[in-house]
Scaffold this motif. Structure first.
Motif, short mmCIF file in Angstrom:
data_model
loop_
_atom_site.label_atom_id
_atom_site.label_comp_id
_atom_site.label_asym_id
_atom_site.label_seq_id
_atom_site.Cartn_x
_atom_site.Cartn_y
_atom_site.Cartn_z
N LEU A 267 -46.98 3.69 19.66
CA LEU A 267 -47.68 3.73 18.37
C LEU A 267 -46.70 3.69 17.20
O LEU A 267 -46.96 3.02 16.18
N GLU A 268 -45.58 4.37 17.33
CA GLU A 268 -44.57 4.34 16.27
C GLU A 268 -43.97 2.95 16.13
O GLU A 268 -43.75 2.45 15.02
N THR A 269 -43.71 2.30 17.27
CA THR A 269 -43.15 0.96 17.25
C THR A 269 -44.13 -0.03 16.65
O THR A 269 -43.75 -0.89 15.83
N LEU B 79 -43.85 -2.45 13.20
CA LEU B 79 -44.05 -3.90 13.24
C LEU B 79 -45.31 -4.33 12.48
O LEU B 79 -45.60 -5.53 12.41
N ASP B 80 -46.06 -3.37 11.98
CA ASP B 80 -47.32 -3.64 11.29
C ASP B 80 -48.32 -4.34 12.22
O ASP B 80 -49.04 -5.26 11.82
N ARG C 98 -44.99 -9.45 20.96
CA ARG C 98 -44.06 -8.90 19.97
C ARG C 98 -43.84 -7.41 20.19
O ARG C 98 -42.71 -6.91 20.12
N LEU C 99 -44.92 -6.71 20.47
CA LEU C 99 -44.82 -5.27 20.67
C LEU C 99 -44.03 -4.95 21.94
O LEU C 99 -43.16 -4.06 21.93
N LEU C 100 -44.30 -5.66 23.02
CA LEU C 100 -43.56 -5.42 24.26
C LEU C 100 -42.07 -5.71 24.08
O LEU C 100 -41.22 -4.95 24.56
N PRO D 264 -53.75 -5.41 19.96
CA PRO D 264 -53.74 -4.97 21.36
C PRO D 264 -54.40 -3.61 21.53
O PRO D 264 -54.57 -2.85 20.58
N VAL D 265 -54.76 -3.32 22.77
CA VAL D 265 -55.47 -2.08 23.11
C VAL D 265 -54.58 -1.21 23.98
O VAL D 265 -54.00 -1.68 24.97
N LEU D 266 -54.46 0.05 23.62
CA LEU D 266 -53.73 1.04 24.41
C LEU D 266 -54.73 1.83 25.25
O LEU D 266 -55.69 2.38 24.72
#
Length: 357
Positions: free
Chosen positions: A277-279, A283-284, A338-340, A257-259
């Protein structure tokens, strides 16, 4: 075709240019309703589903936008051709000879954006860019009266016609309106992922209207929800095609994904940026970056809600946006979900206060 592909196919193929999002909104509501305790709608047509973890936790708004770019009928010639104006941003290069659907009060009609054959064009004209004001749409009519009998009149929406498709054994998705039905699908999939997961906040997931013409629905939806934190989910530009070799940033399909660090309307909130970014690192999940000063996301309105709402934008790298056919990667989409989900799971009242310190 599995559940996720069906979701993308249904959302992307639905017609919903800015200001005319009714069809796709109904589809979103059908997906959000069984995953939510309640649907909330503003008066312009934006919609979110509410999923409560802790009723005393922060309100977290995560939204894409329903609308796609398209066109509007502005006139009818004596011989039955349509003149039109773009709704949202198009490059004229991407328009000629493409199919569209013209939606009138009597139904939908297939149309073709007409073009001259090169045989009758002098060399100078061949080299010159055709401007939108000189283009027309052929709906098969032979007179103004015949067009009027079809119910077509100025102000009617014109929707790009392009079916959803897959490439590379389903690894890549393509079609119209990935910008931003991908964000709509992310909101749906987030609520799906949260069904059996505890989280310490109140999530409002859904989509706004009229993003492509000035982030208008983002303002009204934020006024309705009054979020403590907001995440705009959209698509990002992919820079992995010829012509971008010297671009200072790199965003490739399949590499995460793009921030959005900064765009024309928003600078990413520093605390939320670091939290994301830490999260992602835990989660790799690789994260790519974007600075897009020629445009923006709904975050540009979300962050101005009330006394200020910490906001970031995140999206999937996508090729050929603002055309009839974009391409994105399923893996990037799934990693974004997954990140969200993990961001929601970790974001409690105490964490929010820490981010604001």
């Amino acid at each position: 075709m599995d559940r996720l592909e069906r979701l993308m196919k249904e959302l992307t193929e639905a017609g919903g240019i800015s200001g005319f999002e009714g069809e796709v909104r109904k589809k979103m509501e059908a997906y959000l309703s069984p995953l939510s305790e309640e649907l909330l709608r503003d008066r312009l047509g934006s919609v979110v589903g509410r999923k409560t973890g802790d009723p005393n936790g922060p309100k977290v708004l995560i939204a894409g936008h329903l609308d796609e770019i398209g066109f509007m009928v502005t006139g009818i010639t004596e011989k039955g051709f349509l003149r039109f104006q773009m709704v949202g941003s198009w490059l004229p290069h991407n328009v000629l000879s493409h199919r569209v659907r013209v939606r009138s009060r009597k139904g939908e009609y297939l149309g073709l954006i007409g073009s001259k054959a090169p045989h009758v064009m002098p060399l100078e004209e061949r080299r010159r860019l055709v401007e939108l004001k000189d283009m027309f749409i052929d709906v098969g009519a032979s007179s103004r009266e015949e067009v009027e009998e079809m119910g077509i009149r100025p102000g009617d929406p014109i929707i790009p016609e392009s079916p959803f498709f897959t490439m590379k054994n389903g690894e890549l998705w393509g079609g119209k309106a990935l910008d931003n039905r991908a964000g709509c699908a992310l909101a749906v999939e987030l609520l799906h992922a949260l069904q059996d997961t505890d989280h310490p906040n109140i999530v409002f997931a859904g989509a706004t209207v009229q993003e492509e013409v000035g982030l208008r629905g983002a303002e009204t939806l934020a006024n309705l929800v009054e979020p403590d934190v907001a995440i705009a989910v959209d698509v990002a530009l992919a820079y992995d095609t010829p012509g971008h070799e010297n671009h200072p940033l790199q965003a490739d399909l399949g590499k995460g994904p793009v921030l959005f660090l900064m765009d024309h309307f928003l600078i990413a909130h520093q605390g939320l940026r670091d939290f994301l970014l830490e999260t992602a690192k835990d989660l790799d999940i690789p994260v790519q970056f974007e600075v897009m000063m020629g445009g923006g996301t709904d975050g540009g309105r979300f962050h101005l809600q009330g006394i200020g709402c910490p906001t970031i934008g995140i999206g999937c790298p996508t090729r050929y946006i603002h055309s009839h056919n974009g391409i994105m990667c399923r893996k990037d989409f799934e990693q974004t979900v997954r990140l969200l989900k993990e961001l929601v799971r970790r974001l409690d009242r105490r964490k929010l206060e820490e981010l604001l310190a």
